[in-house]
Design a protein around this motif. Structure first.
Motif, PDB file in Angstrom:
ATOM      1  N   ALA A 115       1.061  -1.245  -0.235  1.00  0.00           N
ATOM      2  CA  ALA A 115       0.018   0.157   0.078  1.00  0.00           C
ATOM      3  C   ALA A 115       0.856   1.270   0.117  1.00  0.00           C
ATOM      4  O   ALA A 115       0.465   2.374  -0.696  1.00  0.00           O
ATOM      5  N   MET A 116       1.991   1.210   0.717  1.00  0.00           N
ATOM      6  CA  MET A 116       2.862   2.256   0.794  1.00  0.00           C
ATOM      7  C   MET A 116       3.467   2.499  -0.571  1.00  0.00           C
ATOM      8  O   MET A 116       3.506   3.511  -0.913  1.00  0.00           O
ATOM      9  N   LYS A 117       4.138   1.447  -1.216  1.00  0.00           N
ATOM     10  CA  LYS A 117       4.635   1.577  -2.345  1.00  0.00           C
ATOM     11  C   LYS A 117       3.622   2.110  -3.569  1.00  0.00           C
ATOM     12  O   LYS A 117       4.069   2.997  -4.439  1.00  0.00           O
TER      13      LYS A 117
ATOM     14  N   HIS B 284       1.273   4.293  -2.867  1.00  0.00           N
ATOM     15  CA  HIS B 284       1.173   5.755  -2.769  1.00  0.00           C
ATOM     16  C   HIS B 284       2.444   6.434  -3.111  1.00  0.00           C
ATOM     17  O   HIS B 284       2.428   7.682  -3.617  1.00  0.00           O
ATOM     18  N   CYS B 285       3.576   5.773  -2.771  1.00  0.00           N
ATOM     19  CA  CYS B 285       4.929   6.473  -3.287  1.00  0.00           C
ATOM     20  C   CYS B 285       4.810   6.539  -4.900  1.00  0.00           C
ATOM     21  O   CYS B 285       5.312   7.710  -5.312  1.00  0.00           O
ATOM     22  N   LEU B 286       4.388   5.527  -5.584  1.00  0.00           N
ATOM     23  CA  LEU B 286       4.510   5.665  -6.834  1.00  0.00           C
ATOM     24  C   LEU B 286       3.441   6.705  -7.524  1.00  0.00           C
ATOM     25  O   LEU B 286       3.763   7.548  -8.460  1.00  0.00           O
ATOM     26  N   GLU B 287       2.322   6.757  -6.655  1.00  0.00           N
ATOM     27  CA  GLU B 287       1.085   7.676  -7.317  1.00  0.00           C
ATOM     28  C   GLU B 287       1.706   9.401  -7.015  1.00  0.00           C
ATOM     29  O   GLU B 287       1.067  10.412  -7.611  1.00  0.00           O
ATOM     30  N   ASN B 288       2.543   9.402  -6.035  1.00  0.00           N
ATOM     31  CA  ASN B 288       3.117  10.621  -5.676  1.00  0.00           C
ATOM     32  C   ASN B 288       4.395  11.266  -5.723  1.00  0.00           C
ATOM     33  O   ASN B 288       4.943  12.120  -5.181  1.00  0.00           O
ATOM     34  N   GLY B 289       5.117  10.368  -6.753  1.00  0.00           N
ATOM     35  CA  GLY B 289       6.476  10.689  -7.141  1.00  0.00           C
ATOM     36  C   GLY B 289       7.492  10.677  -6.105  1.00  0.00           C
ATOM     37  O   GLY B 289       8.634  11.407  -6.137  1.00  0.00           O
ATOM     38  N   VAL B 290       7.346   9.849  -4.958  1.00  0.00           N
ATOM     39  CA  VAL B 290       8.323   9.741  -3.879  1.00  0.00           C
ATOM     40  C   VAL B 290       9.685   8.756  -4.563  1.00  0.00           C
ATOM     41  O   VAL B 290       9.283   7.783  -4.983  1.00  0.00           O
ATOM     42  N   GLY B 291      10.551   9.400  -4.283  1.00  0.00           N
ATOM     43  CA  GLY B 291      11.623   8.876  -4.811  1.00  0.00           C
ATOM     44  C   GLY B 291      12.712   8.320  -3.719  1.00  0.00           C
ATOM     45  O   GLY B 291      13.710   7.729  -4.014  1.00  0.00           O
TER      46      GLY B 291
ATOM     47  N   GLU C 100      13.031  -5.626  -0.826  1.00  0.00           N
ATOM     48  CA  GLU C 100      13.565  -5.859  -2.171  1.00  0.00           C
ATOM     49  C   GLU C 100      12.507  -6.367  -3.175  1.00  0.00           C
ATOM     50  O   GLU C 100      12.372  -5.852  -4.197  1.00  0.00           O
ATOM     51  N   GLU C 101      11.727  -7.628  -2.480  1.00  0.00           N
ATOM     52  CA  GLU C 101      10.571  -8.059  -3.612  1.00  0.00           C
ATOM     53  C   GLU C 101       9.617  -6.835  -3.943  1.00  0.00           C
ATOM     54  O   GLU C 101       9.332  -6.886  -4.961  1.00  0.00           O
ATOM     55  N   ILE C 102       9.355  -6.103  -2.901  1.00  0.00           N
ATOM     56  CA  ILE C 102       8.151  -5.166  -3.244  1.00  0.00           C
ATOM     57  C   ILE C 102       8.668  -3.913  -4.082  1.00  0.00           C
ATOM     58  O   ILE C 102       7.850  -3.426  -4.854  1.00  0.00           O
ATOM     59  N   PHE C 103       9.785  -3.515  -3.677  1.00  0.00           N
ATOM     60  CA  PHE C 103      10.255  -2.081  -4.188  1.00  0.00           C
ATOM     61  C   PHE C 103      11.404  -2.401  -5.458  1.00  0.00           C
ATOM     62  O   PHE C 103      11.577  -1.491  -6.172  1.00  0.00           O
TER      63      PHE C 103
ATOM     64  N   ASP D  28      11.206  -3.188  -8.601  1.00  0.00           N
ATOM     65  CA  ASP D  28      10.732  -2.450  -9.650  1.00  0.00           C
ATOM     66  C   ASP D  28      10.292  -1.145  -9.848  1.00  0.00           C
ATOM     67  O   ASP D  28       9.593  -0.863 -10.650  1.00  0.00           O
ATOM     68  N   THR D  29      10.837  -0.700  -8.684  1.00  0.00           N
ATOM     69  CA  THR D  29      10.767   1.010  -8.781  1.00  0.00           C
ATOM     70  C   THR D  29      11.934   1.703  -8.712  1.00  0.00           C
ATOM     71  O   THR D  29      12.851   0.875  -8.932  1.00  0.00           O
ATOM     72  N   ASN D  30      11.798   3.155  -8.691  1.00  0.00           N
ATOM     73  CA  ASN D  30      13.109   3.944  -8.833  1.00  0.00           C
ATOM     74  C   ASN D  30      13.231   4.487  -7.249  1.00  0.00           C
ATOM     75  O   ASN D  30      13.734   5.348  -7.164  1.00  0.00           O
ATOM     76  N   ILE D  31      12.687   3.617  -6.282  1.00  0.00           N
ATOM     77  CA  ILE D  31      12.737   4.309  -5.196  1.00  0.00           C
ATOM     78  C   ILE D  31      13.877   3.869  -4.257  1.00  0.00           C
ATOM     79  O   ILE D  31      14.293   2.728  -4.280  1.00  0.00           O
ATOM     80  N   CYS D  32      14.546   4.898  -3.699  1.00  0.00           N
ATOM     81  CA  CYS D  32      15.711   4.577  -2.808  1.00  0.00           C
ATOM     82  C   CYS D  32      15.416   4.548  -1.371  1.00  0.00           C
ATOM     83  O   CYS D  32      14.737   5.743  -0.890  1.00  0.00           O
TER      84      CYS D  32
END
Length: 164
Positions: A114-116, A118-125, A149-152, A154-158
């Motif tokens: 759920a947090m991921k 929200h992060c993706l929808e709101n541009g959290v890097g 690792e499994e959840i994030f 496929d994102t660009n989130i650090c």
């Protein structure tokens, strides 16, 4: 061992899971979580009752307030409540019903998903957090870090994990 095998071994150690994105990363810092850059999102685990009476949750409660705002979101275990404070998002991973209970890995996974979102929808890097679920809640960091690792991956989130 030939040079190709050595290279494979190095790659295995530095990237235990394949990454679909060049941007995903997990870093570790020793120090105070609240010393992270002021624009980074923060995350930690709480119970549905939003008590935040022990551990790092007490600092989040004092620093960001908003208990009534969190309760009004009516999030249940496996969901994520969110506050916007000072130009950053603050995530409250709901991992159990009551403060006196222990979370499950399943509830943590669902709240991270759920947090991921929200992060993706709101541009959290960038996202900073303690070793979520592993302090007073006693989950195993080996399992939680793999879950991150499994959840994030496929994102660009650090993600930066702080320990005192």
């Amino acid at each position: 061992m030939n040079s190709e095998e050595l290279q494979d071994q190095k790659e295995d150690k530095s990237d235990p899971l394949p990454s679909a994105s060049e941007g995903w990363s997990l870093h570790y810092m020793t120090g105070d979580l609240f010393s992270c850059p002021a624009d980074e999102a923060l995350a930690h685990c709480i119970s549905e009752d939003c008590r935040m009476g022990a551990g790092i949750a007490t600092i989040f409660k004092k620093k960001f307030a908003g208990v009534a705002e969190l309760k009004a979101q009516q999030k249940t275990p496996g969901e994520c409540a969110v506050l916007s404070r000072g130009g950053r998002w603050v995530y409250y991973l709901i991992t159990k019903k009551k403060a006196s209970q222990k979370p499950t890995y399943d509830a943590l996974r669902q709240s991270l998903e759920a947090m991921k979102l929200h992060c993706l929808e709101n541009g959290v890097g960038s996202l900073s957090m303690p070793r979520i679920g592993c302090g007073l809640d006693r989950l195993k960091w080996e399992k939680v870090s793999l879950m991150l690792e499994e959840i994030f991956r496929d994102t660009n989130i650090c993600i930066t994990v702080y320990t005192l």
